[in-house]
Enzyme design. Structure first.
Site, PDB file in Angstrom:
ATOM      1  N   HIS A  88       0.854  -1.186   0.000  1.00 18.35           N
ATOM      2  CA  HIS A  88       0.000   0.000   0.000  1.00 18.35           C
ATOM      3  C   HIS A  88       0.883   1.226   0.000  1.00 18.35           C
ATOM      4  O   HIS A  88       1.937   1.235   0.634  1.00 18.35           O
ATOM      5  CB  HIS A  88      -0.917   0.010   1.237  1.00 18.35           C
TER       6      HIS A  88
ATOM      7  N   ASP B 241      -7.948  -5.328  -0.126  1.00 16.17           N
ATOM      8  CA  ASP B 241      -8.468  -6.162  -1.216  1.00 16.17           C
ATOM      9  C   ASP B 241      -8.084  -7.630  -1.092  1.00 16.17           C
ATOM     10  O   ASP B 241      -8.562  -8.451  -1.869  1.00 16.17           O
ATOM     11  CB  ASP B 241      -7.952  -5.632  -2.566  1.00 16.17           C
TER      12      ASP B 241
END
Ligand code: CMC
Length: 428
Positions: A307, A364
């Protein structure tokens, strides 16, 4: 700490104000830089160090794994609030009272009918079309059917656009899925709660009553809350920058949906499931895929890992991992993909490459496993992300308009040819 930063360019010193946010984040204000330095700009591809705005909506601390909407922790909101309350909180800044929430939902419901001519547009798409492309087009088309959503200057006009899109968007979401499945396009049922209505619109068979399953309703509610906002990510920045030209809410959202589609952003949830499926088909050899992810000559990346901001853990992933276990157990689903995902996570958490680069599972990584257990097709996963992100996009767009932010227009460092004379075609 000094509230002045000094920058020396070409032997000349320039003083720049240092500003501090409410969570003690520090930023150097470079608004006057070009004027005082005679045209010097900063360069930061991917905006890794650039704050594009001041915002009071979402706070996240990537080192500590903190995510808060309007000051409330994501953990508490996911446990205690419902999606519509969170939408209200994000957009208007405070948790609603019962009366405020009732009025909000009743206004949303009153605007939830989509012009029936939109069906003709849905019909014109091939069944093979990716639902994100269809959703982005339909959201853009809504502007043509609701021209008053464009010139919104007053808070009242903004409010009307906001409740309209919150009402109509779930219909579009359901239609993109039903079109692919060859099911009749239908409207929802205003006697239901927001999330129940979404599920009924998506799954109701023409010849059967739709029976709500509380496990699925609660799981979807939680997933939507966890996706509802994430400060200045790719799609949200897109919504703000398109909105900064006063293009209108629906057009800005349509652009945001396109930005979300990419596999490095929201499209990762589809990519994760496809990756886990591929590993399963390939005999479940997770080590082989770990090696591919680490090989710089191989374009493969471990989808659902890493991320831009979280460098410790993604708090949303923690909640979703627990939810995935609970939902699969409650629904009696035994999905071998969950075991592959957990195995992959364990290996990555103990692997030097991933540890050094601070790559952890993101939101996700496990969400697709829950969506799949609910019966949502893989290609619809990113559409579900868009449905969750809708209040965040709206809140950010509204904040940008209320703060009267200037049109977004970055600079560049030109690295092309310098002046040259035009050559006639026969001389080239
Ligand atoms: N698998 C393997 N290596 C990775 C991965 C990954 N998933 N993510 C990052 N790296 C490596 C990357 O190759 C680079 O290595 P090196 O320093 O040796 O060149 C290093 O880690 C830093 O990566 P980066 O690409 O510079 O980091 P970024 O901040 O630009 O990208 C990211 C963040 C999310 C795009 C990236 O981690 C990625 O592509 N992840 C997979 C896609 C994904 O899951 N996206 C969903 C993000 S969360 C949902 C959302 O909000 O959109």
């Amino acid at each position: 700490m000094s509230n002045i930063a000094t920058l020396e360019v070409n032997g000349q010193k320039h003083e720049l104000p240092v500003v501090t946010g409410t969570e003690n984040e520090v930023a150097i204000d470079i608004k006057s830089l070009r004027a005082t330095t005679g045209g010097v700009i900063t360069i930061d591809p991917g905006y890794k160090n650039t704050g594009s705005c001041e915002s009071g909506i979402t706070f996240l601390d990537g080192e500590k794994g903190i995510l808060r909407y309007r000051g409330y922790s994501i953990e508490e909101l996911a446990e205690k609030a419902d999606f519509l309350e969170v939408a209200y909180l994000l957009i208007f800044g405070e948790l609603p009272s019962t009366e405020q929430l009732d009025k909000f939902y009743s206004d949303i419901k009153s605007k939830s009918v989509v012009d029936d001519d939109i069906r003709k547009i849905v019909d014109a798409f091939p069944k093979s079309a990716h639902p994100m492309g269809v959703l982005s087009s339909l959201t853009s088309a809504l502007t043509a059917f609701n021209p008053s959503s464009v010139n919104v200057d007053s808070e009242e006009e903004m409010y009307n656009s906001v409740v309209k899109i919150l009402g109509k968007f779930p219909v579009l979401v359901a239609w993109t899925m039903r079109k692919k499945q060859g099911l009749p396009l239908d409207y929802g049922d205003n006697s239901l709660g927001y999330v129940e209505n979404v599920l009924k619109m998506m799954f109701k068979q023409p010849n059967e009553e739709y029976i709500q399953n509380k496990v699925i309703v609660d799981a979807l509610d939680k997933l939507l809350i966890l996706h509802a906002d994430h400060e200045q990510n790719c799609s949200t920045s897109t919504v703000r920058i398109v909105g900064s030209s006063h293009a209108g809410l629906f057009a800005s959202l349509s652009a945001g949906i396109s930005a979300l589609w990419g596999p490095l952003h929201g499209g990762a949830n589809q990519a994760v499931l496809e990756m886990l499926e591929a590993i399963k088909e390939d005999g479940g050899d997770t080590k082989k895929y770990m090696a591919k992810a680490k090989d710089k000559n191989d374009p493969f990346r471990l989808m659902g890992f890493g991320h831009r901001v979280y460098k410790n853990f993604d708090p949303r992933a923690k909640i979703i991992k627990v939810a995935a276990d609970e939902v699969l157990e409650s629904l009696g689903v035994d999905d071998p993909i969950l075991a592959i995902a957990k195995g992959l996570e364990q290996e990555a958490l103990n692997d030097d490459y991933f540890v050094k680069r601070k790559l952890y599972p993101n939101v996700d990584f496990y969400s697709g496993i829950i969506y799949r257990a609910m019966g949502i097709p893989t290609e619809m996963f990113t559409v579900m992300f868009a449905l969750g992100r809708l209040p965040g996009w709206i809140a950010q767009w509204r904040e940008m308009r209320l703060r009267k932010e200037p049109i977004g227009r970055p600079r560049q460092l030109y690295i092309g040819e310098t002046y040259r004379d035009f050559k006639n075609i026969e001389k080239r």
